[in-house]
Scaffold this motif. Sequence first.
Motif, PDB file in Angstrom:
ATOM      1  N   UNK A 106       0.822  -1.211   0.000  1.00  0.00           N
ATOM      2  CA  UNK A 106       0.000   0.000   0.000  1.00  0.00           C
ATOM      3  C   UNK A 106       0.852   1.255   0.000  1.00  0.00           C
ATOM      4  N   UNK A 107       1.959   1.181   0.765  1.00  0.00           N
ATOM      5  CA  UNK A 107       2.862   2.353   0.778  1.00  0.00           C
ATOM      6  C   UNK A 107       3.448   2.589  -0.600  1.00  0.00           C
ATOM      7  N   UNK A 108       3.882   1.465  -1.257  1.00  0.00           N
ATOM      8  CA  UNK A 108       4.417   1.639  -2.612  1.00  0.00           C
ATOM      9  C   UNK A 108       3.341   2.163  -3.559  1.00  0.00           C
ATOM     10  N   UNK A 109       2.130   1.600  -3.379  1.00  0.00           N
ATOM     11  CA  UNK A 109       1.036   2.092  -4.223  1.00  0.00           C
ATOM     12  C   UNK A 109       0.756   3.563  -3.957  1.00  0.00           C
ATOM     13  N   UNK A 110       0.822   3.934  -2.673  1.00  0.00           N
ATOM     14  CA  UNK A 110       0.599   5.337  -2.332  1.00  0.00           C
ATOM     15  C   UNK A 110       1.680   6.223  -2.935  1.00  0.00           C
ATOM     16  N   UNK A 111       2.941   5.743  -2.889  1.00  0.00           N
ATOM     17  CA  UNK A 111       4.021   6.526  -3.496  1.00  0.00           C
ATOM     18  C   UNK A 111       3.836   6.672  -4.999  1.00  0.00           C
ATOM     19  N   UNK A 112       3.466   5.503  -5.629  1.00  0.00           N
ATOM     20  CA  UNK A 112       3.234   5.575  -7.070  1.00  0.00           C
ATOM     21  C   UNK A 112       2.071   6.519  -7.384  1.00  0.00           C
ATOM     22  N   UNK A 113       1.047   6.435  -6.523  1.00  0.00           N
ATOM     23  CA  UNK A 113      -0.085   7.340  -6.753  1.00  0.00           C
ATOM     24  C   UNK A 113       0.327   8.805  -6.561  1.00  0.00           C
ATOM     25  N   UNK A 114       1.180   9.049  -5.584  1.00  0.00           N
ATOM     26  CA  UNK A 114       1.661  10.417  -5.389  1.00  0.00           C
ATOM     27  C   UNK A 114       2.427  10.920  -6.607  1.00  0.00           C
ATOM     28  N   UNK A 115       3.317  10.017  -7.100  1.00  0.00           N
ATOM     29  CA  UNK A 115       4.068  10.413  -8.301  1.00  0.00           C
ATOM     30  C   UNK A 115       3.121  10.659  -9.460  1.00  0.00           C
ATOM     31  N   UNK A 116       2.146   9.716  -9.568  1.00  0.00           N
ATOM     32  CA  UNK A 116       1.180   9.879 -10.660  1.00  0.00           C
ATOM     33  C   UNK A 116       0.401  11.181 -10.511  1.00  0.00           C
ATOM     34  N   UNK A 117      -0.019  11.451  -9.262  1.00  0.00           N
ATOM     35  CA  UNK A 117      -0.773  12.692  -9.059  1.00  0.00           C
ATOM     36  C   UNK A 117       0.090  13.925  -9.283  1.00  0.00           C
ATOM     37  N   UNK A 118       1.382  13.837  -8.906  1.00  0.00           N
ATOM     38  CA  UNK A 118       2.272  14.960  -9.195  1.00  0.00           C
ATOM     39  C   UNK A 118       2.370  15.203 -10.698  1.00  0.00           C
ATOM     40  N   UNK A 119       2.493  14.069 -11.448  1.00  0.00           N
ATOM     41  CA  UNK A 119       2.557  14.217 -12.908  1.00  0.00           C
ATOM     42  C   UNK A 119       1.257  14.800 -13.436  1.00  0.00           C
ATOM     43  N   UNK A 120       0.152  14.272 -12.886  1.00  0.00           N
ATOM     44  CA  UNK A 120      -1.139  14.796 -13.322  1.00  0.00           C
ATOM     45  C   UNK A 120      -1.289  16.272 -12.966  1.00  0.00           C
ATOM     46  N   UNK A 121      -0.834  16.646 -11.750  1.00  0.00           N
ATOM     47  CA  UNK A 121      -0.901  18.060 -11.356  1.00  0.00           C
ATOM     48  C   UNK A 121      -0.058  18.923 -12.286  1.00  0.00           C
ATOM     49  N   UNK A 122       1.149  18.408 -12.617  1.00  0.00           N
ATOM     50  CA  UNK A 122       1.999  19.178 -13.538  1.00  0.00           C
ATOM     51  C   UNK A 122       1.332  19.338 -14.896  1.00  0.00           C
ATOM     52  N   UNK A 123       0.700  18.229 -15.344  1.00  0.00           N
ATOM     53  CA  UNK A 123       0.015  18.315 -16.634  1.00  0.00           C
ATOM     54  C   UNK A 123      -1.147  19.298 -16.564  1.00  0.00           C
ATOM     55  N   UNK A 124      -1.916  19.186 -15.440  1.00  0.00           N
ATOM     56  CA  UNK A 124      -3.059  20.107 -15.287  1.00  0.00           C
ATOM     57  C   UNK A 124      -2.588  21.554 -15.208  1.00  0.00           C
ATOM     58  N   UNK A 125      -1.496  21.786 -14.439  1.00  0.00           N
ATOM     59  CA  UNK A 125      -0.968  23.153 -14.334  1.00  0.00           C
ATOM     60  C   UNK A 125      -0.508  23.659 -15.697  1.00  0.00           C
ATOM     61  N   UNK A 126       0.179  22.776 -16.454  1.00  0.00           N
ATOM     62  CA  UNK A 126       0.634  23.180 -17.791  1.00  0.00           C
ATOM     63  C   UNK A 126      -0.550  23.515 -18.681  1.00  0.00           C
ATOM     64  N   UNK A 127      -1.558  22.639 -18.618  1.00  0.00           N
ATOM     65  CA  UNK A 127      -2.749  22.916 -19.428  1.00  0.00           C
ATOM     66  C   UNK A 127      -3.409  24.215 -18.988  1.00  0.00           C
ATOM     67  N   UNK A 128      -3.464  24.415 -17.639  1.00  0.00           N
ATOM     68  CA  UNK A 128      -4.076  25.642 -17.142  1.00  0.00           C
ATOM     69  C   UNK A 128      -3.291  26.883 -17.566  1.00  0.00           C
TER      70      UNK A 128
END
Length: 576
Positions: A106-128
Amino acid sequence: VFLVMNTSNASSMRLTGVSAPIRPVHFDQRLHGTTLQQTIPTDDRHERRRQLERLQTYWQHTLRPALQAPTTATRLDLDTLEMMIIAMVNDIEVLVTYLEQSTEAKVRLLGMMQVLFLVLIAIVVSIALYDVRYNLVVPLRQLMVLAREAAQRNFKPRSQLRGSDELALLGHTFNKMSAELATSYAALEEKILLKKQELERSNQALRVMHDASRSLYGGGNDLCSSAAPMLRELEKLLNIGPIRLSLKDPFDQRTMPVLETHSRTRPEYCRDQDCHACLIDPRPLELVTNHQSQCLLLPISVGDTLLGTLEVWYPLERLNDSTRRLLTMLADQLATAVYLQRRIEEQQHVTLINERTIIARELHDSLAQSLSYLKMQVARLERMQQKEASREAQSAVFDELRNGLNSAYRQLRELLTTFRLKLEGPGLQFALHQTVEEFSQRMGTVVELDYDVPPYLLNPNEEIHVLQIVREALANIHKHAQAHWAGVTVRFADAQLLVRIEDDGIGLEDDSSPPMHYGLVIMRDRTTTLNGEMSIANRPTGGTGIEIVFTPLTARLIQQQPTPAAADSHLGTRNS
């Protein structure tokens, strides 16, 4: 962990022979508690679920009954219990291992999700940021450019925004506003250009009227030669014409055309056949009503007095206000010129009559009386000849005739000199300067003049009387005083005119009763005509002093607050 501790404590107590209460209830509660159940999947096929069920089964059916057995167990029982506990602990460790692996996953999944969300946030910020740049910043910059251009009165740039959002709607509104402002500014610029042209025409028309005012108000009688060129220039500037000026006869109120522009023939009452002011245009226009022109009739009036009319023809389109005002000013200017011309003619007539009256009075007071005296002497001589009088008596009459003729001739020369002085110089001061210079040469001595009188104070009649009094007094000084100095003082103070003639001659024999010479009689008569007072006395330093004091007609009119008609009449007298 609690299970291991409890089993360990129980084992140790049993091994040491210490009797301790076994509390499997707490372990049972923890084993079946909600906290542990939430960490285990509900799927029965899952490894952790089967491992937990094995622990619960082993605990319920094997270890728990063994722990709750009597404490009188044997050594073998203790070993068996220890092995059972060790087996339980091993199972617990297996479950804990499963839980740790699950937690790490779960911790690894949480870390992967954090990385994924960071990437998604970066993409969303770039799009914004991209959206903000191209959908907000760029449109705002375009709108700012349009606003700056509009502030500089450049309404050609247009917004290229497309869409239905607020900025696109604002851009469309801005484009519409720019188009409307461009149309409005174009209309305003056209109006300003028309106003500028109209003001230039008005300025030129005013300049023409101002330049013509000198000839209009110059006092000449030729209204055509002074007004016709001005009217023609105004016609060209204002796009009007023809123009007709008609004046009313002040006696029978007949309307007489005196000036026409664009006329084929001369006016009916033209006074100068050599003037061609009305006949310059080779293509004359008709003063008739048609569908292409209209007539504006303006009164030529001063106050309530209608002097004539001014007919102005203009094209069918409506005259603007500035042109109407200029034409009204033109009518007022012509009215003033006509009124002044009539007043000048009236004043010239009045002045001529006054001058003739003054000349007649002067001739009556001086030369006519001398001629009457000579006529009486001639009649006396005829009677003496009829009576055959002695030669000595007739000789005495001849001597009186000779003296009378000399006196009459002298008076005639005085009158001629006086009238020449009046005509040659502007006013009394110049005539007195000429008189002082003349008698200085005749007497061979100094004759001083002290003159301090406001201009236009005396009318011509008063000027003539003052001048004649001074000349008569200087003539008496020249004949009788034997003076080496003489002085003439003419001053105005306290609404009175003081005329003093002094000399340093032999003076009078009797200061209280001066001799009644013929010249003194004339001087007294002139003083009486001026409603003044005359006094003659010897000076303390020697010589004679004659003083005349009177109130000028102008001062009396000012004190009496005259009516407008009287003031107007006096103004004409002063102007004359």
